[in-house]
Design an enzyme around this catalytic site. Structure first.
Site, mmCIF file in Angstrom:
data_model
loop_
_atom_site.group_PDB
_atom_site.id
_atom_site.type_symbol
_atom_site.label_atom_id
_atom_site.label_comp_id
_atom_site.label_asym_id
_atom_site.label_seq_id
_atom_site.Cartn_x
_atom_site.Cartn_y
_atom_site.Cartn_z
ATOM 1 N N ASP A 145 -25.695 -2.070 -1.722
ATOM 2 C CA ASP A 145 -27.244 -1.704 -1.626
ATOM 3 C C ASP A 145 -27.375 -0.284 -1.283
ATOM 4 O O ASP A 145 -28.348 0.367 -1.886
ATOM 5 C CB ASP A 145 -28.207 -2.635 -0.821
ATOM 6 N N TYR B 4 0.801 -1.346 0.076
ATOM 7 C CA TYR B 4 -0.057 -0.137 0.013
ATOM 8 C C TYR B 4 0.760 1.520 0.035
ATOM 9 O O TYR B 4 0.337 2.412 0.058
ATOM 10 C CB TYR B 4 -0.827 0.070 1.342
ATOM 11 N N HIS C 221 -9.052 1.812 -5.375
ATOM 12 C CA HIS C 221 -8.145 0.817 -4.515
ATOM 13 C C HIS C 221 -6.668 1.347 -4.898
ATOM 14 O O HIS C 221 -6.237 1.454 -6.021
ATOM 15 C CB HIS C 221 -8.337 -0.680 -5.075
ATOM 16 N N LEU C 222 -6.008 1.168 -3.600
ATOM 17 C CA LEU C 222 -4.374 1.774 -4.089
ATOM 18 C C LEU C 222 -3.875 0.615 -4.664
ATOM 19 O O LEU C 222 -3.026 0.732 -5.649
ATOM 20 C CB LEU C 222 -3.967 1.724 -2.292
HETATM 21 C C1 DQA Z 1 -7.819 -2.318 -0.756
HETATM 22 C C2 DQA Z 1 -7.546 -3.510 -1.355
HETATM 23 C C3 DQA Z 1 -8.904 -4.593 -0.877
HETATM 24 O O1 DQA Z 1 -8.666 -5.802 -0.961
HETATM 25 C C4 DQA Z 1 -8.145 -4.373 0.797
HETATM 26 O O2 DQA Z 1 -8.832 -5.277 1.760
HETATM 27 C C5 DQA Z 1 -7.907 -3.238 1.453
HETATM 28 C C6 DQA Z 1 -7.397 -2.187 0.519
HETATM 29 C C7 DQA Z 1 -6.847 -1.283 -1.586
HETATM 30 O O3 DQA Z 1 -6.978 0.196 -1.581
HETATM 31 O O4 DQA Z 1 -6.128 -1.594 -2.604
HETATM 32 O O5 DQA Z 1 -8.129 -2.835 2.580
HETATM 33 O O6 DQA Z 1 -9.278 -1.587 -0.885
#
Ligand code: DQA
Length: 145
Positions: free
Chosen positions: A87, A23, A100-101
């Site tokens: 939902d 991350y 997503h990062l």
């Molecule tokens: C995430 C990807 C998800 O799979 C993971 O559970 C996260 C971070 C991302 O930003 O890459 O908590 O959402």
């Protein structure tokens, strides 16, 4: 002035400390600063919330119905599990972008499915903190159309 709700899901408060090889070292505060800077340049205002609790995220989405023009969301692990979050986004019918990062499609198979993506305008994954700024840009463009 365009108003956007930015939601960060579970464990994203630990960014910077959490699995930095996946991350990065950027903290959530850094990301929020980048987003606020971008919002200022686009004449938008952000309301930003991080929660580890699904119900709090759902309450924020429901509340956004009354004031927001769109939602930028990184649902964290709830991406892959939460019908209820999906939902809520579907119910309020606001344009939403999923960010997503990490590139979830290059990771474990359980991360390849998103309950959230089908109720979003689009999704962005794999660009580190820039996924958020790319996502906000795309959301503002979509709203401005
Ligand atoms: C995430 C990807 C998800 O799979 C993971 O559970 C996260 C971070 C991302 O930003 O890459 O908590 O959402």
């Amino acid at each position: 002035m365009i108003k956007i709700l930015v939601l960060h899901g579970p464990n994203l408060n630990l960014l910077g400390l959490r699995e930095p090889d996946v991350y990065g070292r950027v903290t959530l505060d850094d990301i929020n600063e980048h987003l606020n800077e971008l919002a200022r340049s686009r004449d938008a205002t952000l309301t930003i919330l991080q929660s580890n609790h699904e119900g709090i995220l759902i309450d924020a989405i429901q509340d956004a119905r009354t004031w927001a023009n769109g939602i930028l969301i990184n649902p964290g692990g709830l991406t892959h599990t939460s019908v209820a979050l999906r939902d809520a986004i579907s119910a309020v019918a606001l344009p939403a972008v999923e960010a997503h990062l990490s590139n979830v499609y290059a990771r474990e198979p359980f991360r390849h499915h998103s309950y959230i993506a089908p109720v979003c305008v689009g999704s962005i994954a794999g660009f580190g903190w820039r996924s958020y700024t790319l996502g906000l840009t795309a959301l503002l463009d979509a709203i401005g159309k």
